[in-house]
Write a protein that holds these residues in place. Structure first.
Motif, PDB file in Angstrom:
ATOM      1  N   PRO A  44       0.825  -1.208   0.000  1.00 26.30           N
ATOM      2  CA  PRO A  44       0.000   0.000   0.000  1.00 26.30           C
ATOM      3  C   PRO A  44       0.863   1.263   0.000  1.00 26.30           C
ATOM      4  N   GLY A  45       0.519   2.173  -0.893  1.00 25.84           N
ATOM      5  CA  GLY A  45       1.270   3.420  -1.002  1.00 25.84           C
ATOM      6  C   GLY A  45       2.340   3.416  -2.077  1.00 25.84           C
ATOM      7  N   ASP A  46       2.692   2.244  -2.621  1.00 27.28           N
ATOM      8  CA  ASP A  46       3.690   2.185  -3.687  1.00 27.28           C
ATOM      9  C   ASP A  46       3.086   2.673  -5.001  1.00 27.28           C
ATOM     10  N   PHE A  47       3.957   2.992  -5.971  1.00 23.53           N
ATOM     11  CA  PHE A  47       3.525   3.562  -7.245  1.00 23.53           C
ATOM     12  C   PHE A  47       3.785   2.563  -8.368  1.00 23.53           C
ATOM     13  N   GLU A  48       2.755   2.255  -9.122  1.00 25.17           N
ATOM     14  CA  GLU A  48       2.852   1.270 -10.197  1.00 25.17           C
ATOM     15  C   GLU A  48       3.679   1.794 -11.371  1.00 25.17           C
ATOM     16  N   ILE A  49       4.517   0.916 -11.906  1.00 27.65           N
ATOM     17  CA  ILE A  49       5.263   1.200 -13.129  1.00 27.65           C
ATOM     18  C   ILE A  49       5.119  -0.026 -14.033  1.00 27.65           C
ATOM     19  N   LEU A  50       4.799   0.217 -15.285  1.00 25.83           N
ATOM     20  CA  LEU A  50       4.593  -0.868 -16.240  1.00 25.83           C
ATOM     21  C   LEU A  50       5.811  -1.024 -17.134  1.00 25.83           C
ATOM     22  N   LYS A  51       5.922  -2.192 -17.724  1.00 25.73           N
ATOM     23  CA  LYS A  51       7.022  -2.445 -18.647  1.00 25.73           C
ATOM     24  C   LYS A  51       6.966  -1.475 -19.836  1.00 25.73           C
ATOM     25  N   THR A  52       5.787  -0.989 -20.163  1.00 21.58           N
ATOM     26  CA  THR A  52       5.663  -0.002 -21.240  1.00 21.58           C
ATOM     27  C   THR A  52       6.250   1.351 -20.828  1.00 21.58           C
ATOM     28  N   ASP A  53       6.368   1.597 -19.516  1.00 20.76           N
ATOM     29  CA  ASP A  53       7.018   2.820 -19.023  1.00 20.76           C
ATOM     30  C   ASP A  53       8.538   2.682 -19.064  1.00 20.76           C
ATOM     31  N   CYS A  54       9.014   1.473 -18.837  1.00 22.55           N
ATOM     32  CA  CYS A  54      10.458   1.184 -18.809  1.00 22.55           C
ATOM     33  C   CYS A  54      10.653  -0.230 -19.339  1.00 22.55           C
ATOM     34  N   ASN A  55      10.976  -0.325 -20.600  1.00 20.43           N
ATOM     35  CA  ASN A  55      11.018  -1.605 -21.307  1.00 20.43           C
ATOM     36  C   ASN A  55      11.991  -2.616 -20.709  1.00 20.43           C
ATOM     37  N   GLY A  56      13.003  -2.176 -19.998  1.00 16.00           N
ATOM     38  CA  GLY A  56      14.007  -3.097 -19.465  1.00 16.00           C
ATOM     39  C   GLY A  56      13.635  -3.777 -18.169  1.00 16.00           C
ATOM     40  N   PRO A  79      30.973  -1.842  -9.665  1.00 14.31           N
ATOM     41  CA  PRO A  79      31.699  -1.848 -10.940  1.00 14.31           C
ATOM     42  C   PRO A  79      30.835  -1.975 -12.193  1.00 14.31           C
ATOM     43  N   LYS A  80      29.626  -2.527 -12.064  1.00 16.56           N
ATOM     44  CA  LYS A  80      28.842  -2.747 -13.276  1.00 16.56           C
ATOM     45  C   LYS A  80      27.371  -2.370 -13.137  1.00 16.56           C
ATOM     46  N   PRO A  81      27.033  -1.131 -12.743  1.00 17.80           N
ATOM     47  CA  PRO A  81      25.610  -0.785 -12.780  1.00 17.80           C
ATOM     48  C   PRO A  81      25.163  -0.702 -14.243  1.00 17.80           C
ATOM     49  N   LYS A  82      23.941  -1.142 -14.506  1.00 15.02           N
ATOM     50  CA  LYS A  82      23.443  -1.162 -15.878  1.00 15.02           C
ATOM     51  C   LYS A  82      22.273  -0.190 -15.999  1.00 15.02           C
ATOM     52  N   GLU A  83      22.367   0.755 -16.930  1.00 18.06           N
ATOM     53  CA  GLU A  83      21.254   1.661 -17.182  1.00 18.06           C
ATOM     54  C   GLU A  83      20.171   0.895 -17.926  1.00 18.06           C
ATOM     55  N   ILE A  84      18.950   0.941 -17.385  1.00 19.68           N
ATOM     56  CA  ILE A  84      17.820   0.202 -17.956  1.00 19.68           C
ATOM     57  C   ILE A  84      16.981   1.101 -18.854  1.00 19.68           C
ATOM     58  N   CYS A  85      16.671   2.316 -18.381  1.00 13.61           N
ATOM     59  CA  CYS A  85      15.863   3.245 -19.165  1.00 13.61           C
ATOM     60  C   CYS A  85      15.910   4.626 -18.502  1.00 13.61           C
ATOM     61  N   VAL A  86      15.381   5.600 -19.203  1.00 10.48           N
ATOM     62  CA  VAL A  86      15.134   6.928 -18.643  1.00 10.48           C
ATOM     63  C   VAL A  86      13.639   7.168 -18.794  1.00 10.48           C
ATOM     64  N   LEU A  87      12.972   7.428 -17.676  1.00  8.08           N
ATOM     65  CA  LEU A  87      11.522   7.587 -17.688  1.00  8.08           C
ATOM     66  C   LEU A  87      11.110   8.921 -18.297  1.00  8.08           C
ATOM     67  N   GLU A  88       9.976   8.901 -18.965  1.00  6.31           N
ATOM     68  CA  GLU A  88       9.428  10.101 -19.608  1.00  6.31           C
ATOM     69  C   GLU A  88       8.986  11.118 -18.550  1.00  6.31           C
ATOM     70  N   ASP A  89       9.038  12.392 -18.912  1.00  2.00           N
ATOM     71  CA  ASP A  89       8.642  13.459 -17.994  1.00  2.00           C
ATOM     72  C   ASP A  89       7.201  13.307 -17.518  1.00  2.00           C
ATOM     73  N   GLU A  90       6.307  12.872 -18.381  1.00  2.00           N
ATOM     74  CA  GLU A  90       4.900  12.709 -18.005  1.00  2.00           C
ATOM     75  C   GLU A  90       4.766  11.685 -16.877  1.00  2.00           C
ATOM     76  N   PHE A  91       5.512  10.587 -16.962  1.00  2.00           N
ATOM     77  CA  PHE A  91       5.502   9.588 -15.899  1.00  2.00           C
ATOM     78  C   PHE A  91       6.065  10.177 -14.618  1.00  2.00           C
ATOM     79  N   LEU A  92       7.156  10.915 -14.729  1.00  2.09           N
ATOM     80  CA  LEU A  92       7.778  11.504 -13.538  1.00  2.09           C
ATOM     81  C   LEU A  92       6.869  12.520 -12.869  1.00  2.09           C
ATOM     82  N   CYS A  93       6.065  13.231 -13.645  1.00  2.94           N
ATOM     83  CA  CYS A  93       5.080  14.168 -13.062  1.00  2.94           C
ATOM     84  C   CYS A  93       4.040  13.409 -12.244  1.00  2.94           C
ATOM     85  N   ARG A  94       3.567  12.275 -12.757  1.00  2.00           N
ATOM     86  CA  ARG A  94       2.597  11.464 -12.016  1.00  2.00           C
ATOM     87  C   ARG A  94       3.217  10.890 -10.743  1.00  2.00           C
ATOM     88  N   LEU A  95       4.481  10.469 -10.853  1.00  2.00           N
ATOM     89  CA  LEU A  95       5.191   9.967  -9.678  1.00  2.00           C
ATOM     90  C   LEU A  95       5.350  11.073  -8.642  1.00  2.00           C
TER      91      LEU A  95
END
Length: 123
Positions: A44-56, A79-95
């Motif tokens: 409860p209280g967490d924010f949903e993110i879909l694979k369509t928001d971040c394909n990785g 030593p090896k962090p992997k960048e998965i995606c950059v979220l769109e501004d519209e998603f970040l506004c909702r977050l």
């Protein structure tokens, strides 16, 4: 250095109940190196993110944990962090709206996220 809104996948030792885990992290403040975990299970209280928001992401539906902000310093020193995606501004506004109304995040963490995402979104 990763910008706010970037999702990375890396090992961390900042986990509860374990010594180390590999987690998805959403960078929420570039200047203070703060992040939120993205998990397969939500609470409860967490924010949903879909694979369509971040394909990785691994699952079709995941959750951004709004229970605590973590320090991403130890992740970025991995030593090896992997960048998965950059979220769109519209998603970040909702977050950001969800963070502002969150009843689970401490006020200090809310302010840190509001500062980091606000700077990214140019508020």
């Amino acid at each position: 250095m990763y910008d706010a809104g970037t999702v990375i996948f890396a090992a961390t030792d900042d986990v509860l109940g374990q010594e180390r885990a590999i987690k998805y992290h959403l960078i929420v403040c570039k200047s203070t190196l703060r992040a939120l975990y993205i998990c397969g299970d939500g609470y409860p209280g967490d924010f949903e993110i879909l694979k369509t928001d971040c394909n990785g992401l691994e699952y079709e539906r995941s959750y951004i944990s709004l229970s605590r902000v973590v320090n991403a310093n130890n992740v970025l020193n991995n030593p090896k962090p992997k960048e998965i995606c950059v979220l769109e501004d519209e998603f970040l506004c909702r977050l950001l709206d969800a963070v502002t109304s969150s009843r689970t995040l401490p006020l200090r963490d809310k302010k840190n996220i509001e500062y980091g995402l606000g700077k990214k979104l140019q508020f």
